[in-house]
Design an enzyme around this catalytic site. Structure first.
Site, PDB file in Angstrom:
ATOM      1  N   LYS A  13       0.830  -1.216   0.000  1.00  0.00           N
ATOM      2  CA  LYS A  13       0.000   0.000   0.000  1.00  0.00           C
ATOM      3  C   LYS A  13       0.857   1.256   0.000  1.00  0.00           C
ATOM      4  O   LYS A  13       0.639   2.186  -0.763  1.00  0.00           O
ATOM      5  CB  LYS A  13      -0.928   0.025   1.232  1.00  0.00           C
ATOM      6  CG  LYS A  13      -1.888  -1.128   1.304  1.00  0.00           C
ATOM      7  CD  LYS A  13      -2.805  -1.022   2.507  1.00  0.00           C
ATOM      8  CE  LYS A  13      -2.099  -1.090   3.854  1.00  0.00           C
ATOM      9  NZ  LYS A  13      -1.396  -2.366   4.105  1.00  0.00           N
ATOM     10  N   ARG A  88      -9.135   1.441   8.742  1.00  0.00           N
ATOM     11  CA  ARG A  88      -8.790   0.052   9.049  1.00  0.00           C
ATOM     12  C   ARG A  88      -9.873  -0.642   9.848  1.00  0.00           C
ATOM     13  O   ARG A  88      -9.726  -1.813  10.185  1.00  0.00           O
ATOM     14  CB  ARG A  88      -7.497   0.020   9.858  1.00  0.00           C
ATOM     15  CG  ARG A  88      -6.258  -0.307   9.018  1.00  0.00           C
ATOM     16  CD  ARG A  88      -5.081  -0.213   9.936  1.00  0.00           C
ATOM     17  NE  ARG A  88      -3.964  -1.004   9.600  1.00  0.00           N
ATOM     18  CZ  ARG A  88      -2.801  -0.481   9.171  1.00  0.00           C
ATOM     19  NH1 ARG A  88      -2.669   0.805   8.951  1.00  0.00           N
ATOM     20  NH2 ARG A  88      -1.780  -1.266   8.965  1.00  0.00           N
ATOM     21  N   ARG A 127      11.760  -5.718   4.320  1.00  0.00           N
ATOM     22  CA  ARG A 127      11.390  -4.291   4.276  1.00  0.00           C
ATOM     23  C   ARG A 127      12.366  -3.427   5.065  1.00  0.00           C
ATOM     24  O   ARG A 127      12.773  -3.763   6.172  1.00  0.00           O
ATOM     25  CB  ARG A 127       9.984  -4.105   4.836  1.00  0.00           C
ATOM     26  CG  ARG A 127       9.632  -2.635   4.999  1.00  0.00           C
ATOM     27  CD  ARG A 127       8.168  -2.362   4.951  1.00  0.00           C
ATOM     28  NE  ARG A 127       7.410  -2.956   6.041  1.00  0.00           N
ATOM     29  CZ  ARG A 127       6.089  -2.853   6.141  1.00  0.00           C
ATOM     30  NH1 ARG A 127       5.400  -2.197   5.235  1.00  0.00           N
ATOM     31  NH2 ARG A 127       5.468  -3.408   7.158  1.00  0.00           N
ATOM     32  N   ARG A 160      11.628  -1.949  10.648  1.00  0.00           N
ATOM     33  CA  ARG A 160      10.570  -1.596  11.590  1.00  0.00           C
ATOM     34  C   ARG A 160      10.496  -2.609  12.732  1.00  0.00           C
ATOM     35  O   ARG A 160      10.575  -3.802  12.508  1.00  0.00           O
ATOM     36  CB  ARG A 160       9.227  -1.549  10.858  1.00  0.00           C
ATOM     37  CG  ARG A 160       9.023  -0.257  10.116  1.00  0.00           C
ATOM     38  CD  ARG A 160       7.813  -0.289   9.226  1.00  0.00           C
ATOM     39  NE  ARG A 160       6.584  -0.750   9.868  1.00  0.00           N
ATOM     40  CZ  ARG A 160       5.380  -0.658   9.301  1.00  0.00           C
ATOM     41  NH1 ARG A 160       5.258  -0.112   8.096  1.00  0.00           N
ATOM     42  NH2 ARG A 160       4.312  -1.095   9.915  1.00  0.00           N
ATOM     43  N   ARG A 171      -0.497  -8.672  13.456  1.00  0.00           N
ATOM     44  CA  ARG A 171      -1.012  -7.637  12.539  1.00  0.00           C
ATOM     45  C   ARG A 171      -1.896  -8.243  11.459  1.00  0.00           C
ATOM     46  O   ARG A 171      -2.902  -7.668  11.082  1.00  0.00           O
ATOM     47  CB  ARG A 171       0.163  -6.869  11.922  1.00  0.00           C
ATOM     48  CG  ARG A 171       0.854  -5.979  12.955  1.00  0.00           C
ATOM     49  CD  ARG A 171       2.197  -5.506  12.479  1.00  0.00           C
ATOM     50  NE  ARG A 171       2.091  -4.669  11.319  1.00  0.00           N
ATOM     51  CZ  ARG A 171       3.090  -4.447  10.464  1.00  0.00           C
ATOM     52  NH1 ARG A 171       4.248  -5.017  10.655  1.00  0.00           N
ATOM     53  NH2 ARG A 171       2.916  -3.654   9.444  1.00  0.00           N
TER      54      ARG A 171
HETATM   55  P1  ADP Z   1       2.231  -1.858   3.205  1.00  0.00           P
HETATM   56  O1  ADP Z   1       2.255  -0.354   3.166  1.00  0.00           O
HETATM   57  O2  ADP Z   1       1.012  -2.435   2.546  1.00  0.00           O
HETATM   58  O3  ADP Z   1       2.445  -2.438   4.576  1.00  0.00           O
HETATM   59  P2  ADP Z   1       4.801  -1.650   1.774  1.00  0.00           P
HETATM   60  O4  ADP Z   1       4.465  -0.749   0.636  1.00  0.00           O
HETATM   61  O5  ADP Z   1       5.626  -1.082   2.868  1.00  0.00           O
HETATM   62  O6  ADP Z   1       3.463  -2.380   2.350  1.00  0.00           O
HETATM   63  O7  ADP Z   1       5.535  -2.939   1.146  1.00  0.00           O
HETATM   64  C1  ADP Z   1       6.021  -3.984   1.984  1.00  0.00           C
HETATM   65  C2  ADP Z   1       7.387  -4.442   1.482  1.00  0.00           C
HETATM   66  O8  ADP Z   1       7.245  -5.115   0.231  1.00  0.00           O
HETATM   67  C3  ADP Z   1       8.377  -3.315   1.238  1.00  0.00           C
HETATM   68  O9  ADP Z   1       9.657  -3.810   1.560  1.00  0.00           O
HETATM   69  C4  ADP Z   1       8.275  -3.032  -0.270  1.00  0.00           C
HETATM   70  O10 ADP Z   1       9.472  -2.521  -0.820  1.00  0.00           O
HETATM   71  C5  ADP Z   1       7.960  -4.430  -0.805  1.00  0.00           C
HETATM   72  N1  ADP Z   1       7.051  -4.438  -1.957  1.00  0.00           N
HETATM   73  C6  ADP Z   1       5.951  -3.657  -2.162  1.00  0.00           C
HETATM   74  N2  ADP Z   1       5.329  -3.992  -3.321  1.00  0.00           N
HETATM   75  C7  ADP Z   1       6.036  -5.011  -3.847  1.00  0.00           C
HETATM   76  C8  ADP Z   1       5.918  -5.808  -5.050  1.00  0.00           C
HETATM   77  N3  ADP Z   1       4.903  -5.605  -5.899  1.00  0.00           N
HETATM   78  N4  ADP Z   1       6.833  -6.771  -5.271  1.00  0.00           N
HETATM   79  C9  ADP Z   1       7.852  -6.993  -4.391  1.00  0.00           C
HETATM   80  N5  ADP Z   1       8.042  -6.276  -3.262  1.00  0.00           N
HETATM   81  C10 ADP Z   1       7.144  -5.310  -2.988  1.00  0.00           C
HETATM   82  P1  AMP Z   2       1.267   0.636   8.853  1.00  0.00           P
HETATM   83  O1  AMP Z   2       2.461   1.497   8.670  1.00  0.00           O
HETATM   84  O2  AMP Z   2       0.107   1.070   8.007  1.00  0.00           O
HETATM   85  O3  AMP Z   2       1.583  -0.832   8.680  1.00  0.00           O
HETATM   86  O4  AMP Z   2       0.795   0.837  10.366  1.00  0.00           O
HETATM   87  C1  AMP Z   2       1.649   0.494  11.441  1.00  0.00           C
HETATM   88  C2  AMP Z   2       0.845   0.402  12.734  1.00  0.00           C
HETATM   89  O5  AMP Z   2       0.269   1.687  13.043  1.00  0.00           O
HETATM   90  C3  AMP Z   2      -0.343  -0.567  12.716  1.00  0.00           C
HETATM   91  O6  AMP Z   2       0.029  -1.903  13.000  1.00  0.00           O
HETATM   92  C4  AMP Z   2      -1.223   0.037  13.821  1.00  0.00           C
HETATM   93  O7  AMP Z   2      -0.747  -0.281  15.108  1.00  0.00           O
HETATM   94  C5  AMP Z   2      -1.033   1.537  13.603  1.00  0.00           C
HETATM   95  N1  AMP Z   2      -2.028   2.093  12.644  1.00  0.00           N
HETATM   96  C6  AMP Z   2      -1.759   2.672  11.452  1.00  0.00           C
HETATM   97  N2  AMP Z   2      -2.888   3.067  10.851  1.00  0.00           N
HETATM   98  C7  AMP Z   2      -3.903   2.723  11.689  1.00  0.00           C
HETATM   99  C8  AMP Z   2      -5.317   2.830  11.644  1.00  0.00           C
HETATM  100  N3  AMP Z   2      -5.943   3.390  10.602  1.00  0.00           N
HETATM  101  N4  AMP Z   2      -6.023   2.358  12.695  1.00  0.00           N
HETATM  102  C9  AMP Z   2      -5.439   1.801  13.763  1.00  0.00           C
HETATM  103  N5  AMP Z   2      -4.113   1.649  13.860  1.00  0.00           N
HETATM  104  C10 AMP Z   2      -3.344   2.103  12.848  1.00  0.00           C
END
Ligand code: ADP
Ligand code: AMP
Length: 217
Positions: A13, A88, A127, A160, A171
């Site tokens: 995302k 969420r 990541r 992270r 999660r």
């Molecule tokens: P989210 O915001 O949904 O938690 P991220 O955008 O941070 O996910 O992506 C999670 C991990 O996967 C990151 O390390 C990112 O670089 C990698 N990633 C995202 N999209 C892809 C893809 N289409 N193919 C391979 N790796 C990806």
């Molecule tokens: P993310 O970076 O989107 O993976 O979010 C990291 C963490 O932040 C999540 O696991 C939650 O603990 C908190 N968080 C982020 N967005 C929300 C949301 N919309 N509602 C509740 N918790 C959130």
């Protein structure tokens, strides 16, 4: 354009939201990034959020909604936005509708990124994120030009805390229980667009941009 990114943690995302923000000249609003910054700055809200984030749980709705409302009231969000990590829960989605209704605007599309569970786990383990600008990298699939350094702002990349396996499992559980009902919620509003997120980043991006361009015509 007003867009929501939906999908399990690790679906991509944030990666796609950043690209959409650049492509359509709208701000990316990531609640996860807002919380991580608050934790880093050790604010009162950050201290509260940290407890939940570290255990893989969602931060309580009342904290999240207030933050998003405040952010959406900033002038740069008038022209549109891409929400990443919000809503969420059903409550958050309903409150978002109320906030937007007050402004006389509405969501144009909800991008639902579909990924297999094994894919998600592999993405978490590789990541690396920039704590300063929020950019997300992957050591194998999207490496920075210089290892450990953010391409966008030159700051240090970190792993992270909540990307360790036990927290990731929690999660994913939270996603299944509390977030996945949003799929039906937005489907019933004819806003949901399913995107295959198992492909490489640029291919996923192309599918999203193509569909959004179609939506805006
Ligand atoms: P989210 O915001 O949904 O938690 P991220 O955008 O941070 O996910 O992506 C999670 C991990 O996967 C990151 O390390 C990112 O670089 C990698 N990633 C995202 N999209 C892809 C893809 N289409 N193919 C391979 N790796 C990806
Ligand atoms: P993310 O970076 O989107 O993976 O979010 C990291 C963490 O932040 C999540 O696991 C939650 O603990 C908190 N968080 C982020 N967005 C929300 C949301 N919309 N509602 C509740 N918790 C959130």
């Amino acid at each position: 354009m007003r867009i929501i990114m939906l999908g399990p943690p690790g679906a991509g995302k944030g990666t796609q939201a950043r690209k959409i923000a650049e492509e359509f000249h709208i701000p990316q609003i990531s609640t996860g990034d807002i919380f991580r910054r608050a934790v880093e700055e050790n604010t009162a809200m950050g201290k509260k959020a940290k407890e939940y984030m570290d255990s893989g749980m969602l931060v309580p709705d009342d904290i999240v909604v207030g933050i998003v409302e405040e952010r959406l009231n900033k002038p740069d969000a008038d022209a549109g936005f891409v929400l990443d990590g919000f809503p969420r829960t059903l409550y958050q989605a309903e409150r978002l509708e109320q906030i937007l209704e007050k402004k006389g605007v509405h969501i144009d599309a909800v991008i639902n990124i579909l990924v297999q569970r094994e894919t998600v786990i592999e993405r978490f383990t590789g990541r690396r994120v920039c704590q300063v600008c929020g950019a997300s990298y992957h050591i194998k699939y999207n490496p920075p030009k210089k290892p450990g350094v953010c391409d966008a702002c030159g700051n240090k990349l970190i792993t992270r805390h909540d990307d360790e396996l036990e927290t990731v499992k929690k999660r994913l559980e939270e996603y299944e229980q509390k977030t996945s009902p949003l799929i039906e919620f937005y489907k019933s509003r004819h806003l949901l667009i399913d995107i295959d997120g198992n492909k490489p980043i640029d291919e996923v991006n192309k599918s999203i941009v193509d569909v959004l361009r179609g939506e805006t015509k």
